[in-house]
Design an enzyme around this catalytic site. Sequence first.
Site, PDB file in Angstrom:
ATOM      1  N   LYS A  53       0.850  -1.183   0.000  1.00 54.78           N
ATOM      2  CA  LYS A  53       0.000   0.000   0.000  1.00 54.78           C
ATOM      3  C   LYS A  53       0.890   1.239   0.000  1.00 54.78           C
ATOM      4  O   LYS A  53       1.887   1.291   0.725  1.00 54.78           O
ATOM      5  CB  LYS A  53      -0.872  -0.006   1.256  1.00 54.78           C
ATOM      6  CG  LYS A  53      -1.694   1.246   1.490  1.00 54.78           C
ATOM      7  CD  LYS A  53      -0.998   2.231   2.416  1.00 54.78           C
ATOM      8  CE  LYS A  53      -1.511   3.644   2.210  1.00 54.78           C
ATOM      9  NZ  LYS A  53      -0.613   4.668   2.742  1.00 54.78           N
ATOM     10  N   THR A  89       5.541   5.762   3.451  1.00 57.91           N
ATOM     11  CA  THR A  89       4.192   5.407   3.921  1.00 57.91           C
ATOM     12  C   THR A  89       3.750   4.219   3.117  1.00 57.91           C
ATOM     13  O   THR A  89       2.890   4.294   2.258  1.00 57.91           O
ATOM     14  CB  THR A  89       3.172   6.519   3.728  1.00 57.91           C
ATOM     15  OG1 THR A  89       3.662   7.670   4.372  1.00 57.91           O
ATOM     16  CG2 THR A  89       1.824   6.178   4.362  1.00 57.91           C
ATOM     17  N   GLU A 108       0.311   9.727  -6.084  1.00 59.77           N
ATOM     18  CA  GLU A 108      -0.666  10.810  -6.008  1.00 59.77           C
ATOM     19  C   GLU A 108      -0.589  11.702  -7.236  1.00 59.77           C
ATOM     20  O   GLU A 108       0.438  12.336  -7.498  1.00 59.77           O
ATOM     21  CB  GLU A 108      -0.435  11.634  -4.735  1.00 59.77           C
ATOM     22  CG  GLU A 108      -0.903  10.891  -3.497  1.00 59.77           C
ATOM     23  CD  GLU A 108      -0.576  11.596  -2.195  1.00 59.77           C
ATOM     24  OE1 GLU A 108      -1.223  11.287  -1.191  1.00 59.77           O
ATOM     25  OE2 GLU A 108       0.321  12.442  -2.179  1.00 59.77           O
ATOM     26  N   ASN A 150      -2.406  17.338  -2.236  1.00 60.81           N
ATOM     27  CA  ASN A 150      -1.556  17.684  -1.102  1.00 60.81           C
ATOM     28  C   ASN A 150      -1.653  19.131  -0.661  1.00 60.81           C
ATOM     29  O   ASN A 150      -1.047  19.511   0.346  1.00 60.81           O
ATOM     30  CB  ASN A 150      -0.106  17.319  -1.416  1.00 60.81           C
ATOM     31  CG  ASN A 150       0.061  15.808  -1.433  1.00 60.81           C
ATOM     32  OD1 ASN A 150      -0.120  15.166  -0.411  1.00 60.81           O
ATOM     33  ND2 ASN A 150       0.341  15.248  -2.604  1.00 60.81           N
TER      34      ASN A 150
END
Lengths: 227, 227
Positions: free
Chosen positions: B3, B14, B100, B222
Amino acid sequence: MAKGSGMIKPNMATMLAYITTDAPLTSEACDAALRAAVGRTFNRITVDSDTSTNDMCVLMASGGAGGEAIAPADAAFGPVAQAVHLVCGELARMIVRDGEGATKFVEVTVRGAASEHDAELAAFAIADSPLCKTAIFGGDANWGRVAMAIGKSGACVDPGAFDVVFAGIPTCAGGAALPFDEDAAAAALARHEVDIVVDLHVGPDSATVWTCDLSYEYVRINGDYRS
Amino acid sequence: MAKGSGMIKPNMATMLAYITTDAPLTSEACDAALRAAVGRTFNRITVDSDTSTNDMCVLMASGGAGGEAIAPADAAFGPVAQAVHLVCGELARMIVRDGEGATKFVEVTVRGAASEHDAELAAFAIADSPLCKTAIFGGDANWGRVAMAIGKSGACVDPGAFDVVFAGIPTCAGGAALPFDEDAAAAALARHEVDIVVDLHVGPDSATVWTCDLSYEYVRINGDYRS
């Protein structure tokens, strides 16, 4: 005189800076004054972390003011060197304010570092972080991203010791979140100038760097220029 | 299983990755296979150069397949370690594809480097550069930004020796621009997968890293998450 907009993390960068003085500096004095000033001014700014292939900063002393030539060891050198530093600092900050797509001017200070090099590493890690820069663009006092940046910087950091003051608002002390007024934070971050101050509490040294936020306009300027 | 989305430049990031096998690996064999694989897979991806505070990659071997326990020195270790490497590589690249705001998947290979560390430095300098990432978003084979990135990377670079092949199109040889068909370049860059291959011509080593482009959507995710 200085010019720059993107591709700015001087070492030097796409930056042309010319400084003139009528003080009668020797070439050694010009060199000494300029190197000292550049190290803490032009070399402490970043727009996008990208360093240009062509850049320069020149100090020219005409001697037009007359008087004895000023060498680095002379009493008159200190005040002139200080003036050069002030001018370099102002020009460097003007370059950041004019950064590609910039909507905010950001001053990042790291204190309490184990060395000045460590302070600079941590401050640049914050200033170059896309996540910190987009948080500032979005008006969020996101001290977690600041913690991430100092953690990855390579500087000596004690995770249980550092404080973060974001836009004048204490957001973190001893590595732990502090409660703060969200409305006050939003108001502080709506201003065009944002300060981030980190105290690492591991040593005596500090450094300040200057940067701007990362906006849609930066992506447009650097991505859509062919259309 | 893995993930990740932003705050990705694993060291780790992350990123949560779990790999299971029914091979009867000893814990030393798990450790050896996973460390070798992670160094050239998960630790060779970057979405935004930002490194998370919390991440992990775990390999669990149940031994369900039966047979003798496999230690690092055993003949069976090589094929299992290779399988672990393949799985880590696929998961790592899936994380980048899911970055992202990503619109392009980018593979950056640096060859002819003085050391593997140098090749990695130069490849990450390209992959982390906001100017390279926005050029790819905008569909421009901007090899000048690639030259800038390798120049600032700290790797040993001979400015008169390096070649750049951008999306399959030779754009630079021996540090000098090559003429190329702009329409072919635009077509190649319109694809969702873009390769950048640099040959430094200063040594025998190489490294490949994977990244994505920098888009408006990255800034939105973001920057605008509070509105």
